[in-house]
Design a protein around this motif. Structure first.
Motif, PDB file in Angstrom:
ATOM      1  N   TRP A   1       0.833  -1.201   0.000  1.00 30.49           N
ATOM      2  CA  TRP A   1       0.000   0.000   0.000  1.00 30.49           C
ATOM      3  C   TRP A   1       0.871   1.255   0.000  1.00 30.49           C
ATOM      4  CZ3 TRP A   1      -0.802   4.111   3.343  1.00 30.49           C
ATOM      5  CH2 TRP A   1      -1.924   4.901   3.065  1.00 30.49           C
ATOM      6  N   LEU A   2       1.979   1.220   0.727  1.00 30.88           N
ATOM      7  CA  LEU A   2       2.864   2.393   0.788  1.00 30.88           C
ATOM      8  C   LEU A   2       3.626   2.641  -0.506  1.00 30.88           C
ATOM      9  CD1 LEU A   2       4.445   2.132   4.345  1.00 30.88           C
ATOM     10  CD2 LEU A   2       2.934   3.939   3.504  1.00 30.88           C
ATOM     11  N   ILE A   3       4.171   1.593  -1.096  1.00 33.20           N
ATOM     12  CA  ILE A   3       5.063   1.801  -2.249  1.00 33.20           C
ATOM     13  C   ILE A   3       4.392   1.570  -3.607  1.00 33.20           C
ATOM     14  CG2 ILE A   3       7.119   1.281  -0.882  1.00 33.20           C
ATOM     15  CD1 ILE A   3       7.282  -1.417  -2.346  1.00 33.20           C
ATOM     16  N   LEU A   4       3.239   0.900  -3.606  1.00 29.89           N
ATOM     17  CA  LEU A   4       2.552   0.607  -4.874  1.00 29.89           C
ATOM     18  C   LEU A   4       1.080   1.006  -4.805  1.00 29.89           C
ATOM     19  CD1 LEU A   4       3.979  -2.981  -5.545  1.00 29.89           C
ATOM     20  CD2 LEU A   4       4.712  -0.848  -6.620  1.00 29.89           C
ATOM     21  N   ARG A   5       0.823   2.214  -4.337  1.00 29.52           N
ATOM     22  CA  ARG A   5      -0.576   2.638  -4.141  1.00 29.52           C
ATOM     23  C   ARG A   5      -1.416   2.541  -5.398  1.00 29.52           C
ATOM     24  NH1 ARG A   5      -1.075   7.386   0.328  1.00 29.52           N
ATOM     25  NH2 ARG A   5       0.474   6.491   1.701  1.00 29.52           N
ATOM     26  N   ARG A   6      -0.829   2.781  -6.529  1.00 33.44           N
ATOM     27  CA  ARG A   6      -1.599   2.757  -7.780  1.00 33.44           C
ATOM     28  C   ARG A   6      -1.747   1.342  -8.348  1.00 33.44           C
ATOM     29  NH1 ARG A   6      -2.172   7.959 -10.287  1.00 33.44           N
ATOM     30  NH2 ARG A   6      -1.092   9.517  -9.040  1.00 33.44           N
ATOM     31  N   ALA A   7      -0.997   0.410  -7.796  1.00 36.77           N
ATOM     32  CA  ALA A   7      -1.076  -0.973  -8.285  1.00 36.77           C
ATOM     33  C   ALA A   7      -2.319  -1.656  -7.721  1.00 36.77           C
ATOM     34  CB  ALA A   7       0.175  -1.733  -7.872  1.00 36.77           C
ATOM     35  N   SER A   8      -2.771  -2.653  -8.433  1.00 38.72           N
ATOM     36  CA  SER A   8      -3.934  -3.419  -7.975  1.00 38.72           C
ATOM     37  C   SER A   8      -3.553  -4.281  -6.772  1.00 38.72           C
ATOM     38  CB  SER A   8      -4.437  -4.314  -9.109  1.00 38.72           C
ATOM     39  OG  SER A   8      -3.461  -5.302  -9.414  1.00 38.72           O
ATOM     40  N   VAL A   9      -4.559  -4.703  -6.044  1.00 40.65           N
ATOM     41  CA  VAL A   9      -4.318  -5.597  -4.907  1.00 40.65           C
ATOM     42  C   VAL A   9      -3.656  -6.893  -5.377  1.00 40.65           C
ATOM     43  CG1 VAL A   9      -5.396  -6.911  -3.037  1.00 40.65           C
ATOM     44  CG2 VAL A   9      -6.107  -4.557  -3.468  1.00 40.65           C
ATOM     45  N   PRO A  10      -4.087  -7.502  -6.495  1.00 44.04           N
ATOM     46  CA  PRO A  10      -3.385  -8.701  -6.958  1.00 44.04           C
ATOM     47  C   PRO A  10      -1.900  -8.452  -7.262  1.00 44.04           C
ATOM     48  CG  PRO A  10      -5.529  -8.589  -7.985  1.00 44.04           C
ATOM     49  CD  PRO A  10      -5.318  -7.272  -7.273  1.00 44.04           C
ATOM     50  N   ALA A  11      -1.559  -7.282  -7.788  1.00 42.86           N
ATOM     51  CA  ALA A  11      -0.148  -6.965  -8.039  1.00 42.86           C
ATOM     52  C   ALA A  11       0.615  -6.878  -6.720  1.00 42.86           C
ATOM     53  CB  ALA A  11      -0.026  -5.652  -8.817  1.00 42.86           C
ATOM     54  N   ARG A  12       0.014  -6.238  -5.734  1.00 37.96           N
ATOM     55  CA  ARG A  12       0.650  -6.146  -4.410  1.00 37.96           C
ATOM     56  C   ARG A  12       0.758  -7.527  -3.760  1.00 37.96           C
ATOM     57  NH1 ARG A  12      -3.037  -1.568  -1.856  1.00 37.96           N
ATOM     58  NH2 ARG A  12      -3.348  -0.423  -3.767  1.00 37.96           N
ATOM     59  N   PHE A  13      -0.250  -8.353  -3.993  1.00 39.62           N
ATOM     60  CA  PHE A  13      -0.233  -9.717  -3.469  1.00 39.62           C
ATOM     61  C   PHE A  13       0.944 -10.499  -4.061  1.00 39.62           C
ATOM     62  CE2 PHE A  13      -1.711 -14.185  -3.707  1.00 39.62           C
ATOM     63  CZ  PHE A  13      -1.870 -14.429  -2.350  1.00 39.62           C
ATOM     64  N   SER A  14       1.168 -10.335  -5.349  1.00 37.22           N
ATOM     65  CA  SER A  14       2.302 -11.003  -5.998  1.00 37.22           C
ATOM     66  C   SER A  14       3.623 -10.544  -5.395  1.00 37.22           C
ATOM     67  CB  SER A  14       2.303 -10.745  -7.508  1.00 37.22           C
ATOM     68  OG  SER A  14       1.199 -11.374  -8.097  1.00 37.22           O
ATOM     69  N   LEU A  15       3.731  -9.264  -5.093  1.00 40.75           N
ATOM     70  CA  LEU A  15       4.933  -8.756  -4.430  1.00 40.75           C
ATOM     71  C   LEU A  15       5.099  -9.416  -3.069  1.00 40.75           C
ATOM     72  CD1 LEU A  15       7.345  -6.788  -4.147  1.00 40.75           C
ATOM     73  CD2 LEU A  15       5.710  -5.123  -3.202  1.00 40.75           C
ATOM     74  N   ALA A  16       4.009  -9.547  -2.331  1.00 43.86           N
ATOM     75  CA  ALA A  16       4.061 -10.179  -1.015  1.00 43.86           C
ATOM     76  C   ALA A  16       4.523 -11.630  -1.123  1.00 43.86           C
ATOM     77  CB  ALA A  16       2.696 -10.095  -0.339  1.00 43.86           C
ATOM     78  N   VAL A  17       4.000 -12.358  -2.100  1.00 44.26           N
ATOM     79  CA  VAL A  17       4.412 -13.752  -2.295  1.00 44.26           C
ATOM     80  C   VAL A  17       5.891 -13.812  -2.679  1.00 44.26           C
ATOM     81  CG1 VAL A  17       4.066 -15.849  -3.688  1.00 44.26           C
ATOM     82  CG2 VAL A  17       2.087 -14.556  -2.833  1.00 44.26           C
ATOM     83  N   LEU A  18       6.337 -12.898  -3.523  1.00 46.84           N
ATOM     84  CA  LEU A  18       7.747 -12.850  -3.900  1.00 46.84           C
ATOM     85  C   LEU A  18       8.636 -12.652  -2.669  1.00 46.84           C
ATOM     86  CD1 LEU A  18      10.065 -12.657  -6.001  1.00 46.84           C
ATOM     87  CD2 LEU A  18       9.600 -10.199  -6.098  1.00 46.84           C
ATOM     88  N   ILE A  19       8.281 -11.700  -1.824  1.00 42.88           N
ATOM     89  CA  ILE A  19       9.085 -11.421  -0.627  1.00 42.88           C
ATOM     90  C   ILE A  19       9.083 -12.633   0.306  1.00 42.88           C
ATOM     91  CG2 ILE A  19       9.303  -9.982   1.431  1.00 42.88           C
ATOM     92  CD1 ILE A  19       8.024  -7.695  -0.251  1.00 42.88           C
ATOM     93  N   GLU A  20       7.907 -13.197   0.543  1.00 42.25           N
ATOM     94  CA  GLU A  20       7.818 -14.350   1.456  1.00 42.25           C
ATOM     95  C   GLU A  20       8.574 -15.546   0.899  1.00 42.25           C
ATOM     96  OE1 GLU A  20       6.684 -16.337   4.996  1.00 42.25           O
ATOM     97  OE2 GLU A  20       6.584 -14.221   4.480  1.00 42.25           O
ATOM     98  N   ALA A  21       8.417 -15.817  -0.397  1.00 42.10           N
ATOM     99  CA  ALA A  21       9.126 -16.945  -1.011  1.00 42.10           C
ATOM    100  C   ALA A  21      10.637 -16.744  -0.924  1.00 42.10           C
ATOM    101  CB  ALA A  21       8.681 -17.118  -2.466  1.00 42.10           C
ATOM    102  N   ALA A  22      11.083 -15.527  -1.178  1.00 40.55           N
ATOM    103  CA  ALA A  22      12.522 -15.241  -1.077  1.00 40.55           C
ATOM    104  C   ALA A  22      13.009 -15.458   0.351  1.00 40.55           C
ATOM    105  CB  ALA A  22      12.805 -13.813  -1.536  1.00 40.55           C
ATOM    106  N   TRP A  23      12.215 -15.018   1.335  1.00 35.77           N
ATOM    107  CA  TRP A  23      12.604 -15.229   2.725  1.00 35.77           C
ATOM    108  C   TRP A  23      12.637 -16.720   3.057  1.00 35.77           C
ATOM    109  CZ3 TRP A  23      15.377 -14.456   6.544  1.00 35.77           C
ATOM    110  CH2 TRP A  23      15.154 -15.119   7.754  1.00 35.77           C
ATOM    111  N   GLU A  24      11.639 -17.472   2.627  1.00 35.41           N
ATOM    112  CA  GLU A  24      11.600 -18.904   2.924  1.00 35.41           C
ATOM    113  C   GLU A  24      12.812 -19.624   2.329  1.00 35.41           C
ATOM    114  OE1 GLU A  24       9.610 -20.649   4.958  1.00 35.41           O
ATOM    115  OE2 GLU A  24       8.600 -18.789   5.505  1.00 35.41           O
ATOM    116  N   ILE A  25      13.233 -19.216   1.156  1.00 27.77           N
ATOM    117  CA  ILE A  25      14.420 -19.810   0.540  1.00 27.77           C
ATOM    118  C   ILE A  25      15.674 -19.405   1.324  1.00 27.77           C
ATOM    119  CG2 ILE A  25      15.879 -19.758  -1.528  1.00 27.77           C
ATOM    120  CD1 ILE A  25      13.114 -19.472  -3.091  1.00 27.77           C
ATOM    121  N   ALA A  26      15.793 -18.130   1.648  1.00 23.60           N
ATOM    122  CA  ALA A  26      16.955 -17.660   2.424  1.00 23.60           C
ATOM    123  C   ALA A  26      16.989 -18.305   3.801  1.00 23.60           C
ATOM    124  CB  ALA A  26      16.915 -16.137   2.551  1.00 23.60           C
ATOM    125  N   GLU A  27      15.824 -18.402   4.448  1.00 15.57           N
ATOM    126  CA  GLU A  27      15.739 -18.965   5.798  1.00 15.57           C
ATOM    127  C   GLU A  27      16.223 -20.412   5.834  1.00 15.57           C
ATOM    128  OE1 GLU A  27      12.326 -19.354   9.240  1.00 15.57           O
ATOM    129  OE2 GLU A  27      11.713 -19.636   7.156  1.00 15.57           O
TER     130      GLU A  27
END
Length: 195
Positions: free
Chosen positions: A81-107
């Motif tokens: 919401w802060l960095i992609l206000r103009r993006a759709s919720v599905p686009a932000r959701f994809s970003l969230a999955v990307l971040i979580e997946a990257a963390w799970e791999i790093a972890e």
């Protein structure tokens, strides 16, 4: 509930959801390629592992770190919401999955596993099973979807409750986990290990 939040952008929204699914599958494939075990080496799958300092922690569908992953979803929704206000919720959701997946791999990399063993209360931590890691991403997604629908005050109250409850119950939570991973405090480690 989720259909309304994620389908707000028509075909563009569907493409973002497909992207999120591809990221999720990639997370699982990368963890498999890294040699992570698909399920607990005990040979069975539990719905919930109640013991924090056990060989079953981070191996089954859920554990006491589920609230932390739900909070990840809250935070990633806020970040989107802060960095992609103009993006759709599905686009932000994809970003969230990307971040979580990257963390799970790093972890689950040897460097972070060793860091957990030496700096945190997770002395015998050997990494997540693939099913646990995948469920961590699912719980993050549920947190994201909740935050997309709920009032901010409610999301904040739930996050605070989760942090206080798990801090009291297992002497660990998202805040302590991040602190001990980044900047270990001996007094906290002693307190956590006294459980």
């Amino acid at each position: 509930m989720t259909a309304g939040v994620l389908s707000s952008s028509g075909s563009s929204g569907r493409r973002w959801l497909v992207a999120a699914l591809v990221l999720f599958v990639a997370q699982i494939a990368i963890l498999y390629a890294m040699g992570r075990v698909p399920i607990c080496e005990c040979g069975y799958i539990k719905l919930f592992e109640p013991e924090v300092n056990s060989s079953g922690n981070s191996q089954h569908l859920g554990d006491w770190y589920v609230p932390s992953h739900i909070i990840h979803g809250f935070l990633f929704y806020g970040l989107g919401w802060l960095i992609l206000r103009r993006a759709s919720v599905p686009a932000r959701f994809s970003l969230a999955v990307l971040i979580e997946a990257a963390w799970e791999i790093a972890e689950n990399s040897p460097v972070i596993i060793d860091r957990y063993r030496t700096a945190t209360m997770a002395l015998g931590y050997s990494g997540d099973s693939i099913i646990n890691s995948a469920m961590d991403t699912v719980f993050m997604a549920l947190g994201f979807l909740f935050a997309a629908r709920a009032p901010v005050w409610l999301t904040v109250c739930i996050a605070l409750f989760f942090e206080l409850f798990t801090g009291w119950l297992i002497r660990d939570n998202l805040t302590l986990n991040v602190l001990m991973l980044v900047w270990p405090v001996d007094a906290i480690k002693v307190w956590q290990n006294a459980l």
